[in-house]
Enzyme design. Structure first.
Site, short mmCIF file in Angstrom:
data_model
loop_
_atom_site.label_atom_id
_atom_site.label_comp_id
_atom_site.label_asym_id
_atom_site.label_seq_id
_atom_site.Cartn_x
_atom_site.Cartn_y
_atom_site.Cartn_z
N ARG A 1 -3.74 7.26 18.65
CA ARG A 1 -4.46 8.48 19.06
C ARG A 1 -5.71 8.74 18.23
O ARG A 1 -6.33 9.80 18.36
CB ARG A 1 -3.53 9.69 18.94
N HIS B 1 -1.31 -4.27 5.36
CA HIS B 1 -2.19 -5.37 5.75
C HIS B 1 -3.53 -4.76 6.20
O HIS B 1 -3.57 -4.06 7.22
CB HIS B 1 -1.53 -6.14 6.89
N GLU C 1 -1.65 -7.27 1.99
CA GLU C 1 -1.76 -8.49 2.79
C GLU C 1 -3.20 -8.58 3.29
O GLU C 1 -3.75 -7.59 3.77
CB GLU C 1 -0.83 -8.43 3.99
N HIS D 1 9.20 -11.64 7.03
CA HIS D 1 8.89 -11.76 8.46
C HIS D 1 10.16 -11.89 9.29
O HIS D 1 10.92 -12.84 9.11
CB HIS D 1 7.93 -12.91 8.79
N GLY D 2 10.35 -10.90 10.14
CA GLY D 2 11.49 -10.93 11.05
C GLY D 2 12.82 -10.59 10.40
O GLY D 2 13.87 -10.74 11.03
N ASP E 1 2.64 -0.78 7.92
CA ASP E 1 1.55 -0.93 8.91
C ASP E 1 1.85 -0.18 10.21
O ASP E 1 0.95 0.39 10.84
CB ASP E 1 1.34 -2.41 9.27
N HIS E 2 3.13 -0.22 10.64
CA HIS E 2 3.47 0.40 11.93
C HIS E 2 3.20 1.91 11.94
O HIS E 2 2.93 2.48 12.99
CB HIS E 2 4.94 0.18 12.26
N ARG F 1 -6.44 -5.49 7.99
CA ARG F 1 -6.93 -6.54 8.88
C ARG F 1 -8.44 -6.41 9.05
O ARG F 1 -9.01 -5.31 8.93
CB ARG F 1 -6.24 -6.44 10.25
N ASN G 1 6.82 -2.68 4.37
CA ASN G 1 5.54 -2.77 5.06
C ASN G 1 5.40 -1.56 6.00
O ASN G 1 6.22 -1.37 6.90
CB ASN G 1 5.47 -4.09 5.86
N GLY H 1 9.03 -4.98 7.43
CA GLY H 1 8.33 -3.88 8.09
C GLY H 1 9.01 -3.39 9.34
O GLY H 1 9.64 -2.33 9.37
N HIS H 2 8.93 -4.18 10.40
CA HIS H 2 9.34 -3.72 11.74
C HIS H 2 10.74 -3.12 11.79
O HIS H 2 10.95 -2.03 12.34
CB HIS H 2 9.23 -4.89 12.73
N GLU I 1 5.20 -16.47 -0.65
CA GLU I 1 6.10 -15.75 0.26
C GLU I 1 6.46 -16.70 1.39
O GLU I 1 5.60 -17.11 2.19
CB GLU I 1 5.43 -14.49 0.82
N THR J 1 1.36 -11.31 12.29
CA THR J 1 1.05 -12.59 11.66
C THR J 1 1.99 -13.66 12.22
O THR J 1 3.20 -13.50 12.17
CB THR J 1 1.25 -12.49 10.13
N ARG K 1 -7.17 -2.62 12.76
CA ARG K 1 -6.44 -2.08 13.90
C ARG K 1 -5.38 -1.06 13.49
O ARG K 1 -4.99 -0.23 14.28
CB ARG K 1 -5.82 -3.18 14.74
N HIS K 2 -4.88 -1.16 12.24
CA HIS K 2 -3.92 -0.13 11.80
C HIS K 2 -4.31 0.46 10.44
O HIS K 2 -4.81 1.58 10.39
CB HIS K 2 -2.47 -0.62 11.87
N1 PXP Z 1 5.33 -10.63 5.29
C1 PXP Z 1 4.12 -10.90 5.84
C2 PXP Z 1 3.20 -11.81 5.13
C3 PXP Z 1 3.74 -10.31 7.06
O1 PXP Z 1 2.54 -10.59 7.61
C4 PXP Z 1 4.63 -9.42 7.71
C5 PXP Z 1 4.25 -8.77 8.99
O2 PXP Z 1 3.20 -7.89 8.77
C6 PXP Z 1 5.85 -9.16 7.08
C7 PXP Z 1 6.19 -9.79 5.89
C8 PXP Z 1 6.85 -8.21 7.67
O3 PXP Z 1 7.34 -8.71 8.87
P1 PXP Z 1 8.27 -7.81 9.77
O4 PXP Z 1 7.43 -6.66 10.26
O5 PXP Z 1 8.73 -8.72 10.85
O6 PXP Z 1 9.39 -7.31 8.89
#
Ligand code: PXP
Length: 238
Positions: A18, A43, A70, A191-192, A9-10, A45, A7, A213-214, A151, A101, A49-50
């Site tokens: 900026r 994603h 997403e 996620h996470g 998005d970041h 949105r 992911n 992602g993160h 998922e 999310t 926002r990103h």
């Molecule tokens: N899966 C979904 C559906 C998400 O919304 C996200 C966060 O955007 C992720 C996975 C990835 O999560 P993380 O950034 O915590 O890895």
């Protein structure tokens, strides 16, 4: 062996800080693919926002791996998805105030709307995954609605203290993962997930795709994106 969806998005979040044109998520996707990403996840949105529409359009052309979009069950975003046609869409809940999310999509109370969105996306040739809490009733309903994949939300697992709590959450993921497969859908999770906790989730029977992602982008700031993806891919591949 599960596929790794990265992911990005970041990367767009830093650009939008900026309102400039760097860093470009299109470059990031290419670097992630060089590191072994099997899918690029973005994603779009409602508040943009990103990720921007331009990112989606260009990534559809440039990503050689699978592009996973997403998105919320929002009419305008559904129109965009049906026009651009990424290979996969993952339906997620969306609240403007949230930082990321927060929970899975609650499909029990809004089956007609979710079915309508799934049908539209599938008619456009898009594989549809639903981001759900690891809950048996939600999973059964996803199958009734014709989803191709689920998922599982791994947020509770990621937050659980290492040891008994984490093991309990893992059991829930295993049990609900088996249900997803028994219902004939593909099993995804995300996620996470981090370099420390991903192996246990990757080892769940039948796991097909992990979206992360993160943690990857955080490491990429230190070691570069291609290397960060390569390290995660190694863990996911066991
Ligand atoms: N899966 C979904 C559906 C998400 O919304 C996200 C966060 O955007 C992720 C996975 C990835 O999560 P993380 O950034 O915590 O890895």
């Amino acid at each position: 062996m599960p596929e790794l969806g990265v992911n990005i998005d970041h990367v767009a979040t830093v650009r939008q800080a900026r309102r400039t044109n760097e860093p470009d998520p299109v470059w990031a996707a290419a670097l992630a693919e060089l590191g072994g990403a099997d899918a690029i996840t973005i994603h779009l949105r409602e508040d943009r926002r990103h990720i921007q529409d331009r990112d989606l359009t260009i990534l559809k052309e440039t990503v050689a791996a699978k592009l996973n979009l997403e998105m919320a069950c929002d009419a305008e975003v559904v129109d965009v998805a049906c026009r651009v046609r990424p290979q996969q869409a993952t339906l997620v809940p969306e609240r403007r105030e949230e930082v990321t999310t927060e929970g899975g999509l609650d499909i029990l109370g809004r089956q007609d709307r979710v079915r309508e969105v799934i049908d539209r996306l599938q008619h456009s040739g898009i594989v549809v995954s639903l981001f759900l809490d690891p809950d048996l009733a939600q999973i059964e309903t996803a199958a009734d609605l014709g989803a191709d994949a689920v998922e599982l939300h791994t947020g509770q697992f990621a937050l659980a203290a290492v040891g008994r709590d984490q093991e309990d959450q893992l059991k829930i993921l295993r049990r609900t993962g088996a249900k997803v497969l028994a219902c004939g859908m593909a099993l995804h999770a995300g996620h996470g997930l981090t370099y420390r906790n991903v192996k246990q989730v990757a080892a769940i029977e039948g796991m097909h795709e992990l979206n992360i992602g993160h943690s990857i982008i955080a490491r990429a700031i230190m070691v570069g994106l291609t290397e960060a993806v390569r390290e995660m891919k190694r863990l996911v591949s066991g």
